[in-house]
Scaffold this active site. Structure first.
Site, PDB file in Angstrom:
ATOM      1  N   GLU A   2       0.697  -1.159  -0.022  1.00  0.00           N
ATOM      2  CA  GLU A   2       0.110  -0.037   0.105  1.00  0.00           C
ATOM      3  C   GLU A   2       0.912   1.309   0.018  1.00  0.00           C
ATOM      4  O   GLU A   2       0.552   2.110  -0.546  1.00  0.00           O
ATOM      5  CB  GLU A   2      -0.788  -0.010   1.303  1.00  0.00           C
ATOM      6  CG  GLU A   2      -2.099  -1.225   1.080  1.00  0.00           C
ATOM      7  CD  GLU A   2      -2.949  -0.845  -0.062  1.00  0.00           C
ATOM      8  OE1 GLU A   2      -2.817   0.231  -0.666  1.00  0.00           O
ATOM      9  OE2 GLU A   2      -3.602  -1.888  -0.425  1.00  0.00           O
ATOM     10  N   TYR A  26      -5.781   6.430   4.792  1.00  0.00           N
ATOM     11  CA  TYR A  26      -5.940   5.623   3.637  1.00  0.00           C
ATOM     12  C   TYR A  26      -5.173   4.154   4.018  1.00  0.00           C
ATOM     13  O   TYR A  26      -6.047   3.248   3.964  1.00  0.00           O
ATOM     14  CB  TYR A  26      -5.421   6.031   2.469  1.00  0.00           C
ATOM     15  CG  TYR A  26      -5.176   4.846   1.463  1.00  0.00           C
ATOM     16  CD1 TYR A  26      -6.348   4.445   0.813  1.00  0.00           C
ATOM     17  CD2 TYR A  26      -3.921   4.296   1.255  1.00  0.00           C
ATOM     18  CE1 TYR A  26      -6.237   3.500  -0.122  1.00  0.00           C
ATOM     19  CE2 TYR A  26      -3.692   3.431   0.430  1.00  0.00           C
ATOM     20  CZ  TYR A  26      -4.935   3.064  -0.384  1.00  0.00           C
ATOM     21  OH  TYR A  26      -4.927   1.812  -1.187  1.00  0.00           O
ATOM     22  N   ASP A  68      -8.678   6.171  -1.589  1.00  0.00           N
ATOM     23  CA  ASP A  68      -7.404   6.783  -2.398  1.00  0.00           C
ATOM     24  C   ASP A  68      -7.943   7.703  -3.686  1.00  0.00           C
ATOM     25  O   ASP A  68      -9.171   7.824  -3.957  1.00  0.00           O
ATOM     26  CB  ASP A  68      -6.581   5.742  -2.908  1.00  0.00           C
ATOM     27  CG  ASP A  68      -7.070   4.843  -3.990  1.00  0.00           C
ATOM     28  OD1 ASP A  68      -8.344   4.995  -4.075  1.00  0.00           O
ATOM     29  OD2 ASP A  68      -6.416   4.050  -4.664  1.00  0.00           O
TER      30      ASP A  68
END
Length: 866
Positions: free
Chosen positions: A134, A217, A235
DNA sequence: TTCCTGCAGT
DNA sequence: ACTGCGGGAA
């Protein structure tokens, strides 16, 4: 494009993740829409289930079902992703079988690089993988991330492994990904998890977000994907999708809470991980920023942007008119802000050593480099790095020149002595020139050498190209051989220098292995902690001057005004008063002459007092150079870096997200009478890259001379910088930078900041033009001592720490072009432009060469248009 | 060229 | 609330 796709997940142990097909199918009905208008919803920031929503219940149910069904059949297979519900594999296999006939064999998975994360991965380790992916996927495309991710988890399979790593190694592996702070956050986060959380990741977003570097996020992504915790990850992809779903106009950066509310409303609590990944995957592959593939969209029934478009077409609207209501009108555009301009004088210092490493073994005399044995270095420098595809012939020549042939130590040959003698002669000649304020150096030395040495294959490929590049650059107006600076005298001098050394010197130039000086950028700011070629920021007011000086005189009446006002922002770069700024402008700050002066000052500072740097010098600077040499003469340096040639290689413009940086590239070729190990020792450049057998293995970079921490420099740090200065700097303590700046107003050249405006340290851009007191590196110590007497000791010490040179390293061409050092893409481009692209074929060297060289020159020329 | 956008520091 | 921080695809 943006494609930040997330992994799929579903640890079986986590919340039940029902396959899409299990979900009720009947909610086909009402999708008439939540007629609720946008304006009505804008006030709400959270979605209480009861309250008005952005979507009807039926819409939500159908959206989830269609989205997940689509995802289960169409998701990409990625190394950080698990696909427990995937229907894709069967589909792929069926397709493969069909295409290859009835061949039964096990279907090889595509290209072999499409593999999911091992399903047997423990949940905690999986969480770590998800986290790493991520972070890498932030602002970075999937295709770019994949190889980095694979290397990362191979090197550090668990969070504990990462926590034990060092930042240099982490940076090296990260090099090329961009947003380098992410690498540090990852390392910091791993250490936090290990030290504060017992090595285990929390299972909820609210806990995960407490990890440094983990924001809203990333915490939601990890919580949902790895642990099945229902948190909506928002996102850029999600923002785009939901903006289109409800046709939200306006600057998306102002609507963050709205996007979050919408995403939460749509989130499938049954399969939050899959949902998040599905939505992002949709945004990356279907609901793309441009050219959205609405025909393939599983949820277009709920999309108002698509509905607007369809309605427009149905009404007879022309598809290609400017203001058609396209889907891509959403999300709205945010205001674009102009990039700030930055001009940097970059110096690629290329050094040819006259002595092979093994021939000088003993010179270290006990004070060997802190890191790595000489033996190790020797081996490293003699061993071509596998995986690099530089010119084979050149590599062979270099290897030969480096003494690779005879397994046992070979005696120095007559040629060695001849080369050394020639270099000494050259050195003396140049020192004499400097003393008499004459310009040394030539732009054509290398070419001459080639002619005289047809057997020097490797160099043959390089030198002609360089000359071409120089000529191209000159012709384009983007640059010129610096010899032009000195006027008529330079050329003649050059000829003299080139021939005075005789054939042996030419051979040395043609065959000698080259090493390039790299410095480490500050730990913070742009390209933090990465290696680069030494560079000095040129005051921005020089920008307009540069155009006049180096380019045609298209009067860009521009930047002058920009500069004259004190810089208001917090970077505090241009804090000089207007008067000083004007003075700087009057010196024609960005001229070939001035860039060379900045370059010399920077190089002297970086090289330190143990080694003289001769052959520098603009006319005005020559006197200083001479005088500083005289000063040093009382304790004459044993070694000299003798400049053979300078080439202005034009400029290379690198555009960052918020900075437009124009790099003026100068290549300085010098001879060092000694071996590389001695050079490293004398310059305190103790960092070294170690090639490994694996092409993709990352070099361990040991930094003996790290950037001195202003708060707590270690004795070793400073001692290795310059033994002569030990007394002065050994007890440095931190002091406010502002004080430093004030107390040392016009420190000029010696303080030239590294390319990184690096923000913080580097005393900012001291652009003071105190030419008269320009301090060469060798003189800095004296200066500091004086200040120590004149000012508080602590302050002087702080100054010493502040001005301590950054870490340095000598790297081979193979190392620079290879993947083992943490070099950003811009640095590699600069190298290519400075020394020429490495050829693929060895064939007529000049050919491929001119391609590369020309490319650079053209770039320089076109950059002018700006 | 234009476009894209997570997190931290301020 | 605003700004710094890369790089690559379109």
């Amino acid at each position: 494009m943006r494609a930040n796709v997330k992994s799929i997940h579903q640890p079986k142990t986590s919340k039940g993740c029902k396959p899409t097909d299990n979900i009720a199918v009947e909610c086909r009905a009402a999708k008439e829409q939540a007629g609720i208008h946008i304006t009505q919803k804008l006030n709400r920031t959270n979605q209480s289930p009861q309250e008005q929503s952005w979507f009807t219940q039926n819409e939500v149910a159908e959206f989830r079902q269609e989205l997940l069904k689509w995802y289960d059949h169409n998701h990409r297979v990625l190394p950080w992703r698990r696909t427990p519900h995937s229907k894709k594999r069967e589909v792929d296999i069926a397709v493969a079988d069909a295409s290859r006939g009835a061949d039964g064999g096990p279907v090889a998975r595509g290209d072999g690089e499409a593999e999911s994360a091992p399903s047997e991965l423990p949940q905690q380790q999986f969480a770590y993988w998800v986290w790493v992916s991520e972070v890498m996927l932030q602002q970075t495309q999937v295709a770019t991330v994949i190889p980095y991710f694979k290397r990362w988890v191979t090197k550090w399979p668990t969070v504990a492994d990462l926590a034990a790593a060092d930042i240099d190694t982490v940076n090296t592996l990260w090099a090329g990904l961009g947003y380098y702070r992410r690498a540090r956050y990852l390392l910091d986060g791993a250490r936090f998890v290990v030290e504060k959380l017992g090595g285990r990741f929390p299972r909820t977003a609210t806990e995960l977000v407490k990890i440094p570097g983990v924001g809203p996020y990333t915490s939601a992504a990890v919580a949902s994907i790895a642990f099945g915790s229902p948190a909506a990850a928002v996102d850029g992809n999600v923002i785009r999708v939901v903006s289109r779903l409800r046709a939200l106009p306006g600057d998306p950066t102002k609507l963050a809470s709205t996007h979050a509310a919408m995403a939460s409303e749509l989130l499938d609590p049954e399969r939050p991980g899959c949902y998040n990944q599905a939505l992002m995957e949709l945004g990356a592959t279907v609901c793309r920023p441009v050219n959205p593939n609405c025909a393939a969209c599983p949820v277009r029934g709920a999309c108002r942007a698509a509905a607007e478009w369809e309605a427009y077409l149905a009404a007879g609207g022309a598809p290609d008119v400017e203001d058609a209501p396209r889907v891509t009108n959403y999300p709205g555009r945010k205001a674009v802000k102009e990039k700030r301009e930055q001009t940097v004088a970059v110096t690629v210092l290329e050094v040819i050593c006259t002595v092979q490493p093994h021939a000088a073994g003993g010179t270290a005399a006990g004070t060997g480099p802190p890191n790595g044995s000489s033996a190790k270095r020797k081996k490293q420098s003699l061993t071509p790095i596998p995986g690099t595809t530089t010119d084979v012939t050149a590599a062979a020549a270099v290897a030969a020149a480096a003494g690779m042939q005879p397994p046992p130590k070979r005696q120095r040959t007559m040629q060695d002595f001849a080369l050394a003698a020639a270099a000494r002669k050259q050195q003396q000649q140049q020192q004499a020139d400097v003393a008499t304020k004459r310009v040394v150096v030539t732009g054509e030395t290398g070419a001459a050498a080639d002619k005289g040495n047809p057997e020097a294959h490797g160099a043959e490929d390089q030198e002609p190209r360089r000359s071409e590049v120089v000529r191209e650059a000159a012709a384009s107006g983007g640059g010129r051989s610096d010899s032009g600076r000195g006027g008529a005298g330079a050329g003649g001098e050059a000829g003299g220098a080139g021939t005075s050394g005789g054939l042996d010197l030419e051979m040395l130039v043609a065959r000698g292995a080259r090493h390039y000086l790299l410095t480490m950028r500050p730990k913070d700011g742009l390209l933090a902690g990465l290696w680069e070629f030494p560079g000095a920021i040129i005051p921005t007011d020089a920008g307009s001057r540069a155009e006049l000086d180096d380019d045609d005189d298209e009067a860009d009446n521009d930047d002058v005004d920009v500069m004259s006002k004190p810089d208001p922002d917090s970077m505090g770069k241009n804090t000089l008063p207007t008067a000083v700024s004007a003075a700087a402008a009057s010196t024609n700050a960005n001229s070939s002459t001035e860039r060379q002066r900045l370059s010399d000052a920077l190089l002297r500072r970086l090289l330190g007092a143990n080694i003289a740097f001769s052959g520098s010098g603009t006319a005005p600077a020559a006197a200083e150079a001479a005088s500083s040499d005289v000063g040093a003469a009382q304790q004459p340096p044993q070694h000299t870096l003798c400049v053979l040639a300078r080439h202005d290689m034009g400029k290379y413009v690198h555009v960052f997200s918020h900075i437009r940086q124009t790099n003026y590239i100068q290549r300085v070729t010098a001879v060092f009478h000694g071996d590389i190990i001695t050079l490293e020792r004398l310059t305190a450049a103790t960092a070294t890259a170690t090639a490994t057998a694996h092409g993709d293995a990352v070099a361990k970079i040991t930094t003996g001379t790290t950037r001195v921490d202003s708060e707590n420099p270690t004795r070793a740090d400073i001692g290795s910088l310059n033994e002569d200065e030990d007394v002065v700097v050994s007890e440095v303590k931190g002091t406010a930078k502002d004080e430093i700046a004030e107390s040392v107003p016009a420190d000029a050249g010696a303080d030239t900041g590294a390319t990184g405006n690096g923000g913080s340290s580097s005393g900012g851009a001291k652009k003071g033009q105190g030419r008269g007191k320009k301090a060469a590196g060798a003189v800095v110590g004296k200066k500091q001592q004086q200040q120590q007497q004149q000012q508080g000791a602590a302050e002087a010490k702080a100054k010493a720490a502040e001005s301590a040179p950054p870490a340095r390293m000598w790297a081979s061409r193979q190392q620079v072009e290879g993947s083992h050092l943490g070099l950003s893409s811009g640095v590699k481009k600069i190298f290519q432009q400075a020394v020429g692209a490495s050829d693929a074929g060895s064939g007529r060297g000049g050919r491929a060469a001119s391609k590369g060289g020309k490319g650079g020159a053209n770039k320089a020329a076109s950059a002018r248009g700006k």
